[in-house]
Enzyme design. Structure first.
Site, PDB file in Angstrom:
ATOM      1  N   SER A 110     -72.827  -2.730 -47.701  1.00  0.00           N
ATOM      2  CA  SER A 110     -73.141  -1.599 -46.816  1.00  0.00           C
ATOM      3  C   SER A 110     -74.642  -1.423 -46.671  1.00  0.00           C
ATOM      4  CB  SER A 110     -72.540  -0.318 -47.397  1.00  0.00           C
ATOM      5  OG  SER A 110     -73.087   0.820 -46.753  1.00  0.00           O
ATOM      6  N   TYR A 133     -75.496  -0.157 -39.258  1.00  0.00           N
ATOM      7  CA  TYR A 133     -75.358   0.873 -38.233  1.00  0.00           C
ATOM      8  C   TYR A 133     -76.592   0.749 -37.355  1.00  0.00           C
ATOM      9  CZ  TYR A 133     -71.842   3.054 -41.281  1.00  0.00           C
ATOM     10  OH  TYR A 133     -70.739   3.309 -42.044  1.00  0.00           O
ATOM     11  N   THR A 159     -70.811  -1.741 -37.475  1.00  0.00           N
ATOM     12  CA  THR A 159     -69.773  -0.699 -37.512  1.00  0.00           C
ATOM     13  C   THR A 159     -69.944   0.224 -36.308  1.00  0.00           C
ATOM     14  OG1 THR A 159     -69.694  -0.864 -39.897  1.00  0.00           O
ATOM     15  CG2 THR A 159     -68.778   1.138 -38.930  1.00  0.00           C
ATOM     16  N   ARG A 168     -65.672  15.302 -43.050  1.00  0.00           N
ATOM     17  CA  ARG A 168     -64.927  15.094 -44.293  1.00  0.00           C
ATOM     18  C   ARG A 168     -65.029  16.374 -45.102  1.00  0.00           C
ATOM     19  NH1 ARG A 168     -67.997   9.271 -44.767  1.00  0.00           N
ATOM     20  NH2 ARG A 168     -67.242   8.507 -42.767  1.00  0.00           N
ATOM     21  N   LYS A 239     -66.940  -3.945 -36.195  1.00  0.00           N
ATOM     22  CA  LYS A 239     -65.979  -3.275 -37.085  1.00  0.00           C
ATOM     23  C   LYS A 239     -65.650  -1.876 -36.582  1.00  0.00           C
ATOM     24  CE  LYS A 239     -65.501  -1.786 -41.954  1.00  0.00           C
ATOM     25  NZ  LYS A 239     -65.786  -0.341 -41.987  1.00  0.00           N
ATOM     26  N   HIS A 263     -61.970   2.992 -40.327  1.00  0.00           N
ATOM     27  CA  HIS A 263     -62.927   3.447 -41.321  1.00  0.00           C
ATOM     28  C   HIS A 263     -62.214   4.117 -42.503  1.00  0.00           C
ATOM     29  CE1 HIS A 263     -67.481   3.847 -41.367  1.00  0.00           C
ATOM     30  NE2 HIS A 263     -67.172   4.430 -42.505  1.00  0.00           N
ATOM     31  N   ARG A 266     -61.682   7.922 -42.276  1.00  0.00           N
ATOM     32  CA  ARG A 266     -62.828   8.797 -42.564  1.00  0.00           C
ATOM     33  C   ARG A 266     -63.548   9.274 -41.310  1.00  0.00           C
ATOM     34  NH1 ARG A 266     -64.298   7.913 -48.014  1.00  0.00           N
ATOM     35  NH2 ARG A 266     -66.554   7.957 -47.799  1.00  0.00           N
ATOM     36  N   GLY A 295     -57.873  -1.006 -44.267  1.00  0.00           N
ATOM     37  CA  GLY A 295     -57.256   0.316 -44.292  1.00  0.00           C
ATOM     38  C   GLY A 295     -55.942   0.287 -45.041  1.00  0.00           C
ATOM     39  N   ARG A 318     -61.349   1.008 -51.093  1.00  0.00           N
ATOM     40  CA  ARG A 318     -61.362   1.924 -52.241  1.00  0.00           C
ATOM     41  C   ARG A 318     -60.893   1.322 -53.573  1.00  0.00           C
ATOM     42  NH1 ARG A 318     -59.741   4.826 -47.714  1.00  0.00           N
ATOM     43  NH2 ARG A 318     -60.929   6.708 -47.203  1.00  0.00           N
TER      44      ARG A 318
HETATM   45  C1  FNR Z   1     -66.488   3.258 -46.471  1.00  0.00           C
HETATM   46  N1  FNR Z   1     -66.479   2.518 -45.296  1.00  0.00           N
HETATM   47  C2  FNR Z   1     -67.682   2.078 -44.778  1.00  0.00           C
HETATM   48  N2  FNR Z   1     -67.699   1.285 -43.686  1.00  0.00           N
HETATM   49  C3  FNR Z   1     -68.860   0.802 -43.196  1.00  0.00           C
HETATM   50  O1  FNR Z   1     -68.833   0.070 -42.215  1.00  0.00           O
HETATM   51  N3  FNR Z   1     -70.047   1.141 -43.784  1.00  0.00           N
HETATM   52  C4  FNR Z   1     -70.121   1.936 -44.875  1.00  0.00           C
HETATM   53  O2  FNR Z   1     -71.197   2.205 -45.385  1.00  0.00           O
HETATM   54  C5  FNR Z   1     -68.901   2.452 -45.390  1.00  0.00           C
HETATM   55  N4  FNR Z   1     -68.912   3.270 -46.469  1.00  0.00           N
HETATM   56  C6  FNR Z   1     -67.724   3.641 -47.049  1.00  0.00           C
HETATM   57  C7  FNR Z   1     -67.740   4.378 -48.221  1.00  0.00           C
HETATM   58  C8  FNR Z   1     -66.546   4.705 -48.850  1.00  0.00           C
HETATM   59  C9  FNR Z   1     -66.579   5.468 -50.121  1.00  0.00           C
HETATM   60  C10 FNR Z   1     -65.305   4.299 -48.285  1.00  0.00           C
HETATM   61  C11 FNR Z   1     -63.996   4.608 -48.955  1.00  0.00           C
HETATM   62  C12 FNR Z   1     -65.292   3.596 -47.112  1.00  0.00           C
HETATM   63  C13 FNR Z   1     -65.200   2.083 -44.698  1.00  0.00           C
HETATM   64  C14 FNR Z   1     -64.712   0.791 -45.349  1.00  0.00           C
HETATM   65  O3  FNR Z   1     -65.527  -0.290 -45.008  1.00  0.00           O
HETATM   66  C15 FNR Z   1     -63.284   0.418 -44.922  1.00  0.00           C
HETATM   67  O4  FNR Z   1     -63.192   0.419 -43.517  1.00  0.00           O
HETATM   68  C16 FNR Z   1     -62.199   1.318 -45.483  1.00  0.00           C
HETATM   69  O5  FNR Z   1     -62.561   1.876 -46.716  1.00  0.00           O
HETATM   70  C17 FNR Z   1     -60.941   0.478 -45.672  1.00  0.00           C
HETATM   71  O6  FNR Z   1     -59.916   1.238 -46.133  1.00  0.00           O
HETATM   72  P1  FNR Z   1     -59.401   1.289 -47.671  1.00  0.00           P
HETATM   73  O7  FNR Z   1     -59.151  -0.123 -48.166  1.00  0.00           O
HETATM   74  O8  FNR Z   1     -60.446   2.009 -48.432  1.00  0.00           O
HETATM   75  O9  FNR Z   1     -58.148   2.058 -47.500  1.00  0.00           O
END
Ligand code: FNR
Length: 364
Positions: A110, A133, A159, A168, A239, A263, A266, A295, A318
């Protein structure tokens, strides 16, 4: 009496992490936008798919190996980009890189990492891609791209589901912020200070929300994908796609592929689940370009279903943080090993000896 029972699956890691992490960190990791409808539905959508397994296909020799963007993976997964991993464990992204290396898979770092790109590259044997980003200050974005290239990242992941930040509510309630003691070394100057905001300010709001509003560019459009294409030779994955028409536009604007993602629930609450969106996107792409999905991937059968619906590989989010929280690099490694073993089991029981055997007819 005796050894504690080992954690048996990714869901048990979440429960164990919940018991260990401070509330602000756990809620930031676990939470979603709004009523968290998409967060729950995205997980449930994989369960709703039923497998049409095949029989009598000699699965005595199985391989989960694959390549994505020409880069080898021991099984079809990469660690999703996730911000602020030192909030899960002091070793943060370095521990994740070690775990992904040992598991033989890739990692997407990230922009909002708590470890410098160069240090993660050093700890990482397999594919390391950098997530971006677009900042209002394009110079900042360009400098990051050049830095990721110099460090040896193999792809950029742009992203696009976050022109503004989803609300959130857990983070608002907890006045989420990134304590000043944690580095955010891919950011310098004012942006870093803004992330620490809630520590100094009185308002009960997420410092991440203030940061995004101030520094990210809500005016980004397909033209910016072309701009990014023009300043780098690295392959670009877009993404945050959930529709076939947008996937086609991504390819037309020079992307090497897309990540079907909401995402992790989120951003836009009540957005479509990725398992539902994936077949439409796969059909629109028709085999052109790389297709990833994330996801709610928690079981080996989810990975099998994702491949059957057209994905080349999945991103795991996660659960890796839960592994980190439980036991640093070893915990994250164990999470990835559990997922790999479950994949192997799912492939074998479904009658698939390799990723090439997994086709659309395996899902009902
Ligand atoms: C994210 N995600 C995310 N995506 C991204 O493109 N840049 C980022 O900095 C972040 N930061 C981030 C922090 C946290 C704590 C979470 C949980 C998620 C989204 C991440 O890349 C992804 O799309 C989802 O988390 C996938 O889903 P699951 O596997 O967590 O259910």
């Amino acid at each position: 009496m005796g050894e504690p029972t080992p954690l048996l699956n990714l869901l048990e890691y979440e429960a164990a992490a919940a018991a260990r992490l401070p509330r602000m960190a756990f809620d930031y990791f676990a939470g979603g936008a709004g009523d968290e409808v998409t967060l729950r539905a995205t997980r449930a959508a994989w369960d709703d798919i039923q497998l049409r397994y095949r029989v009598l296909r000699d699965v005595s020799q199985r391989s989960l190996a694959t390549t994505v963007l020409g880069q080898p993976l021991a099984f079809p997964a990469l660690v999703a980009p996730m911000a602020f991993q030192r909030l899960a464990h002091a070793d943060g992204e370095l521990a994740t890189a070690r775990a992904a290396s040992e598991a033989g898979i890739g990692m997407i770092l990230s922009t909002l990492a708590t470890t410098a790109i160069e240090d993660v590259r050093e700890a990482m044997r397999g594919p390391l891609w950098f997530q971006l980003y677009i900042y209002r200050d394009r110079g900042m974005s360009r400098a990051l791209v050049e830095r990721a290239e110099r460090a040896g990242c193999g792809a950029l992941v742009l992203t696009v589901d976050s022109p503004i930040l989803g609300r959130r509510e857990r983070d608002v309630r907890n006045a989420f912020h990134v304590p000043a003691a944690f580095p955010v070394p891919n950011l310098t100057g004012t942006p870093r200070t803004t992330l620490a905001g809630a520590a100094s300010g009185a308002e009960t709001a997420s410092a991440l929300a203030s940061f995004v509003a101030e520094f990210w560019d809500a005016s980004i459009s397909w033209r910016d994908v072309e701009w990014l294409r023009s300043i780098t030779t690295l392959p670009i994955l877009v993404k945050g796609i959930v529709r076939g028409d947008d996937a086609r536009l991504a390819l037309e604007h020079g992307a090497a592929g897309v990540v079907v993602s909401n995402h992790g629930g989120r951003q836009l609450d009540t957005a479509v689940s990725t398992a539902r969106a994936l077949p439409e996107v796969a059909d629109a792409m028709g085999g052109r370009g790389t297709l990833l999905v994330d996801g709610g991937i928690r079981r080996g059968t989810d990975v099998l279903k994702a491949l059957a619906c057209g994905a080349d590989a999945v991103l795991v989010g996660r659960p890796v943080l839960w592994g980190l929280a439980v036991d640093g690099a070893a915990g994250a490694r164990r999470v990835l090993d559990l997922l790999r073993d479950e994949c192997d089991l799912a492939f074998g029981l479904a009658g698939c000896a390799s990723v090439a055997d997994v086709t659309r007819d395996f899902v009902a």
